[in-house]
Design an enzyme around this catalytic site. Sequence first.
Site, PDB file in Angstrom:
ATOM      1  N   SER A 216     -35.690  64.859 -37.371  1.00 56.34           N
ATOM      2  CA  SER A 216     -34.212  64.345 -37.374  1.00 56.34           C
ATOM      3  C   SER A 216     -33.377  66.047 -37.376  1.00 56.34           C
ATOM      4  O   SER A 216     -33.511  66.583 -36.565  1.00 56.34           O
ATOM      5  CB  SER A 216     -34.058  63.701 -38.624  1.00 56.34           C
TER       6      SER A 216
ATOM      7  N   ASP B 172     -37.394  54.295 -32.166  1.00 50.46           N
ATOM      8  CA  ASP B 172     -36.433  55.146 -32.973  1.00 50.46           C
ATOM      9  C   ASP B 172     -35.248  54.947 -31.904  1.00 50.46           C
ATOM     10  O   ASP B 172     -35.250  55.633 -30.693  1.00 50.46           O
ATOM     11  CB  ASP B 172     -36.757  56.586 -33.166  1.00 50.46           C
TER      12      ASP B 172
ATOM     13  N   HIS C 101     -36.581  55.365 -36.748  1.00 48.06           N
ATOM     14  CA  HIS C 101     -36.562  56.866 -36.981  1.00 48.06           C
ATOM     15  C   HIS C 101     -37.272  57.295 -38.082  1.00 48.06           C
ATOM     16  O   HIS C 101     -37.649  58.390 -38.145  1.00 48.06           O
ATOM     17  CB  HIS C 101     -34.739  57.238 -36.964  1.00 48.06           C
TER      18      HIS C 101
END
Lengths: 386, 214
Positions: A159, A325, A358
């Site tokens: 991320s 995601d 995610h």
Amino acid sequence: MRERLDMKRAVPAREGSTVTLAEKTPLRLDSGTEIGPFAMSYMTYGTLNEAKSNAVLICHALTGDQYVASDHPVTGKPGWWGRMVGPGKVLDTDRYFVICANVLGGCMGTAGPQEIDPETGRPWGLGFPVITIGDMVRAQSLLIDHLGIDELFCVIGGSMGGMQVLQWAAAYPERVANAVPIACAARHSAQNIAFHEVGRQAIMADPQWRGGDYYESGETPRAGLAVARMAAHVTYLSETALHRKFGRNLQNRERLTYGFDADFQVESYLRHQGITFVDRFDANSYLYITRAMDYFDLAAEHGGVLARAFANSRTRFCVVSFSSDWLFPTTEARDVVRALNASAANVSFVEIQTDKGHDAFLLDEPEMFATIGGFLEASAVRRGIL
Amino acid sequence: MATIDIGLGRNIEIRDDLLLIAEMVAANSRVLDVGCDDGSLLAFLARHSNVDARGIEISQAGVNSCVSRGLSVIQGDADTDLVDYPADSFDYAILSQTLQAMRQPRTVLNELLRVGRRAIVSFPNFGFWKVRLDLLLRGRMPMTDALDAAWYETPNIHFCTILDFVLLCRDLGITIEQSIITGQTGKPLRHLGTGRVANLFGATGVFLLSRGDR
């Protein structure tokens, strides 16, 4: 929710090491402002070998911190990447010297809006300079200098951590042997900026926020920050995962209450996520760090051509994405891979099939462990890191 | 040793084919294996010739397995993704037993010789006598152990013969630097050239190519 949000604010305990950086020369930020000297808190695991060739830098995500593989001093919960880091794990602490530092602008010991501005003697608040992913990475490079390490065996993160990995590889190619950007992109999309804006507005709409100057009021914008976290948390999951976990199941009740209590399990879960988050995170830090992500656009720094960011790079890359995601979809990972190919960089790319969204990079994903493990193993053996 | 039946399809025992290709690659070079499958050629080249070996593979499962074994492989489609690479990125671009599955074999051939200074291409020869016989006597699309998919489900959509390939190279201004024709057993057939005889007796052709303008 209201009464639970008013629980007294926990005082963050701190452990690990804190170092003062930029003592002689201040760090020049992308905004043009200079900062320094400033503190940076970090954790290390394992031992740096004699050749200093086995250092792995982990870059944490938006709401992460340096407690990668040790219990969190505020929540007492195990480290956020304990599945990945430890003896015998993919990032084997018997083999690698693993470093993770709280990012600039953070709230776990590194300089950020809740820390004291030496010039005023009061917390920075919104007086803290706006920082970027590039600034975070420059600050980390000072820490790596401080630790006496020239080249990192690997820089890895998911991320926002993945954004930092890309920034590291672009800004310090000679210092990064292997780069593993996970579940990220080379720029923050309009949709992601939009979600962040929702979160920031929730914080700033909370009267306790007081224009960012709340530290001495005895109150914090807990409700606003909790809502920000709740909205963001939805983006970390997937529709399938939410359905599998909660469906339309009711929370500790037989039937609907025809009110606005948390009838559904998913509501109760989100409220819990929001409430527990505010105990360990500073609302202003949330503003600053989300802003840093929004500003991230690696191609823009290189004349709009992402491939130029990696020109002549000798770094080995392993780009990882997750099929479900939707915050950082595979298409964005592919853009990074395409740019790396265009600069003839050595790149591997895996998309992990999962319905966990995610957040999958934090979870038990055996295929992620196998691919990253194999990727690093090949390089470690070649470099004699055993 | 592996037997290459009539050498069609991608499920042939790859070892012979792989070794022939590997012998064409100079040590310490940079190689892109397009359609690298399980990465056995990449692993072989990296191990024996100190080659900087990269791969593109269309199946994500294949990619993940390669990366787990330390190979640099990305998921991609040879038909569309070679365009991402700059010219002369590699010393060799390899396309083994995949040309016949390309939507645009002609474009792919040009692309291979753009990203690679040389290309190595191997493919099953549809002019092989057994294939001809199958069609002639049975009147059906050839199906054998190696070519075991029916016409309606085979990934191989652009079969060619050795003669066809040689003519295409001529049209594209591609120089054939070396050619190896193998028979049914996968063993090279010496002194066949790339003409009518090779086209009849060769089950597979392996070609080392370079741009004619060099």
